[in-house]
Design a protein around this motif. Sequence first.
Motif, mmCIF file in Angstrom:
data_model
loop_
_atom_site.group_PDB
_atom_site.id
_atom_site.type_symbol
_atom_site.label_atom_id
_atom_site.label_comp_id
_atom_site.label_asym_id
_atom_site.label_seq_id
_atom_site.Cartn_x
_atom_site.Cartn_y
_atom_site.Cartn_z
ATOM 1 N N UNK A 443 -18.306 -14.493 2.808
ATOM 2 C CA UNK A 443 -17.573 -13.223 2.800
ATOM 3 C C UNK A 443 -16.808 -12.975 4.091
ATOM 4 N N UNK A 444 -17.175 -13.712 5.157
ATOM 5 C CA UNK A 444 -16.472 -13.554 6.419
ATOM 6 C C UNK A 444 -15.014 -13.962 6.359
ATOM 7 N N UNK A 445 -14.636 -14.698 5.323
ATOM 8 C CA UNK A 445 -13.244 -15.129 5.181
ATOM 9 C C UNK A 445 -12.362 -14.028 4.608
ATOM 10 N N UNK A 446 -12.980 -12.974 4.076
ATOM 11 C CA UNK A 446 -12.226 -11.950 3.365
ATOM 12 C C UNK A 446 -12.223 -10.638 4.145
ATOM 13 N N UNK A 447 -11.034 -10.103 4.374
ATOM 14 C CA UNK A 447 -10.862 -8.844 5.093
ATOM 15 C C UNK A 447 -10.225 -7.832 4.134
ATOM 16 N N UNK A 448 -10.928 -6.759 3.866
ATOM 17 C CA UNK A 448 -10.405 -5.728 2.964
ATOM 18 C C UNK A 448 -9.720 -4.660 3.795
ATOM 19 N N UNK A 449 -8.470 -4.371 3.460
ATOM 20 C CA UNK A 449 -7.692 -3.365 4.192
ATOM 21 C C UNK A 449 -7.243 -2.288 3.210
ATOM 22 N N UNK A 450 -7.664 -1.061 3.463
ATOM 23 C CA UNK A 450 -7.254 0.069 2.619
ATOM 24 C C UNK A 450 -5.965 0.668 3.191
ATOM 25 N N UNK A 451 -4.931 0.748 2.352
ATOM 26 C CA UNK A 451 -3.648 1.324 2.770
ATOM 27 C C UNK A 451 -3.207 2.358 1.741
ATOM 28 N N UNK A 452 -2.261 3.190 2.139
ATOM 29 C CA UNK A 452 -1.826 4.273 1.266
ATOM 30 C C UNK A 452 -1.243 3.794 -0.047
ATOM 31 N N UNK A 453 -0.414 2.751 0.018
ATOM 32 C CA UNK A 453 0.200 2.199 -1.191
ATOM 33 C C UNK A 453 0.597 0.755 -0.938
ATOM 34 N N UNK A 454 0.625 -0.040 -1.993
ATOM 35 C CA UNK A 454 1.048 -1.431 -1.886
ATOM 36 C C UNK A 454 2.577 -1.450 -1.864
ATOM 37 N N UNK A 455 3.214 -1.986 -0.810
ATOM 38 C CA UNK A 455 4.683 -1.983 -0.745
ATOM 39 C C UNK A 455 5.297 -2.859 -1.835
ATOM 40 N N UNK A 456 6.274 -2.270 -2.561
ATOM 41 C CA UNK A 456 6.920 -3.002 -3.657
ATOM 42 C C UNK A 456 8.413 -2.728 -3.642
ATOM 43 N N UNK A 457 9.191 -3.640 -4.218
ATOM 44 C CA UNK A 457 10.626 -3.418 -4.333
ATOM 45 C C UNK A 457 10.947 -2.659 -5.612
ATOM 46 N N UNK A 458 12.229 -2.477 -5.885
ATOM 47 C CA UNK A 458 12.640 -1.670 -7.034
ATOM 48 C C UNK A 458 12.199 -2.249 -8.374
ATOM 49 N N UNK A 459 12.015 -3.573 -8.418
ATOM 50 C CA UNK A 459 11.594 -4.197 -9.671
ATOM 51 C C UNK A 459 10.079 -4.299 -9.792
ATOM 52 N N UNK A 460 9.371 -3.727 -8.803
ATOM 53 C CA UNK A 460 7.911 -3.702 -8.866
ATOM 54 C C UNK A 460 7.233 -4.898 -8.232
ATOM 55 N N UNK A 461 8.008 -5.810 -7.625
ATOM 56 C CA UNK A 461 7.412 -6.973 -6.984
ATOM 57 C C UNK A 461 6.882 -6.595 -5.601
ATOM 58 N N UNK A 462 5.718 -7.121 -5.290
ATOM 59 C CA UNK A 462 5.072 -6.790 -4.025
ATOM 60 C C UNK A 462 5.835 -7.402 -2.855
ATOM 61 N N UNK A 463 6.006 -6.625 -1.803
ATOM 62 C CA UNK A 463 6.698 -7.076 -0.595
ATOM 63 C C UNK A 463 5.660 -7.594 0.396
ATOM 64 N N UNK A 464 5.314 -8.858 0.251
ATOM 65 C CA UNK A 464 4.245 -9.431 1.066
ATOM 66 C C UNK A 464 4.592 -9.477 2.547
ATOM 67 N N UNK A 465 5.884 -9.574 2.855
ATOM 68 C CA UNK A 465 6.280 -9.618 4.263
ATOM 69 C C UNK A 465 5.884 -8.344 4.993
ATOM 70 N N UNK A 466 5.888 -7.220 4.267
ATOM 71 C CA UNK A 466 5.511 -5.954 4.897
ATOM 72 C C UNK A 466 4.009 -5.873 5.169
ATOM 73 N N UNK A 467 3.234 -6.705 4.484
ATOM 74 C CA UNK A 467 1.782 -6.721 4.700
ATOM 75 C C UNK A 467 1.393 -7.602 5.880
ATOM 76 N N UNK A 468 2.314 -8.485 6.271
ATOM 77 C CA UNK A 468 2.001 -9.461 7.328
ATOM 78 C C UNK A 468 1.671 -8.785 8.665
#
Length: 472
Positions: A443-468
């Motif tokens: 379990x040490x490999x997994x870090x859970x991060x609670x954020x207000x909302x998952x960043x997504x573009x207009x088509x609903x695809x997740x913006x992973x760069x913003x999570x970096x």
Amino acid sequence: MIWNFEKYRENIALKDEYGTTVSYRELLKQAQSMKQVIGERCLIFCLCTNSIGSVSGYASLLSEGMVPVLLNAHLEQGLLDNLVNTYQPAFIWSPTEQLDKYGNYGSECCFEKYGYSLLKTNFDKQFELHDELCLLLTTSGSTGSPKFVRQSYRNVVSNAQSIVQYLKLNETEKPITTLPMNYTYGLSIINSHLMVGATLLLTDKGLMQKEFWKFFKEEGATSFGGVPYTYEMLKKLRFFNMDLPSLRYMTQAGGKLIPKLHREFAEYAAQTNKKFIVMYGQCEATARMGYLPSGKSIEKCGSMGIAIPGGRFHLTDANGNEIDEPDMTGELIYEGDNVTLGYAECGDDLKKGDERGGVLETGDMAQFDADGYYYIVGRKKRFLKIYGNRVNLDEIDRLIKAEFDGIDVASAGIDDHMYIFVTDDKLSDKVKQFVALKTGLNSGAFHIVAIGSIPKNDSGKILYKELAKYYE
């Protein structure tokens, strides 16, 4: 025939920490005995541990033309049930103590050896097996996906021979197990050393346990393999201060080692007359595709090296054109006899032949320098290496969403550190425990991060760069 056990019949093939030894002559005898019990070529699930029973069973089955499916013996029951029902193996080779887990599939135990038992299943249907199909390995870590890599006899033999050649292996080698045998890297160590009549030192103990190092020193281990996490742990254990006169070489694969750590181990090896060999591979190429010769380990620090004997690398740009200028980024393409047949996602896929034609698009982005040495700079698809296990991030998200109805989740991160983003902080601990259970990873490999909302573009695809920004 993958190996020639007869040639090395007087050599010790396997030895464990409890003093049990198995010669190549005994391996040959076990293979013949299992063949008599099993009969015709068929599919067999092997529930693997780093033990004599597990390795001797695998070697025996492969020697006699059976098709083993290698799985972690501690795979979660629900995931295992799904795989058994999907592929309907004729037999299950398992630790004897776990036989009660398979009561639904059959009750006839027809062979026993070294703490392992062969259970005949009660499936009526047996899927057709292609003549060249040698074995099946999972490609997505321990997540229980029904997707396997189909490896042929040609794949396994050519890759093992190549490893023997560039590592200069011989029958005096004594590698000690540090990786699961159902993991392509760990299995390649077994395959290549059995090819030269060496002695495999088998232990289920980890690097952090005194028993591991006691066994290492008593038996004079000559080598070990490790993923980046292994070398991080060794550094914390003050490995550089250990007295290990029998150690000849160390290998590293399963993800990119940070350059600083690469250099430290390379310099240690140079100072102590040992070898440190960084390698590159994927299950889709049987195991190994590239290696960095130990003599270049300091000079080319950060590189994964050159193609293995018999293989070839090249890069392609976004339009599929080959890149011939150094220091340009493109997708790494590999060609060689070890490129596997393709995938299997159901029993009917086992009759398929070669779908790749010896060419593999690795999904890794790379560059080569003026001397032809390659450097991995990123990934084209969403995979991470977690302690050497390749984990599909999209599959992790799918599993979480299936378990926690309505959850909004996104997985990202870097090798050995997965960040799972959720919008409900109350679920953080449950999500972490669930992913650790499903993957079978610490379990040490997994870090859970609670954020207000998952960043997504207009088509609903997740913006992973913003999570970096949370982990870079």
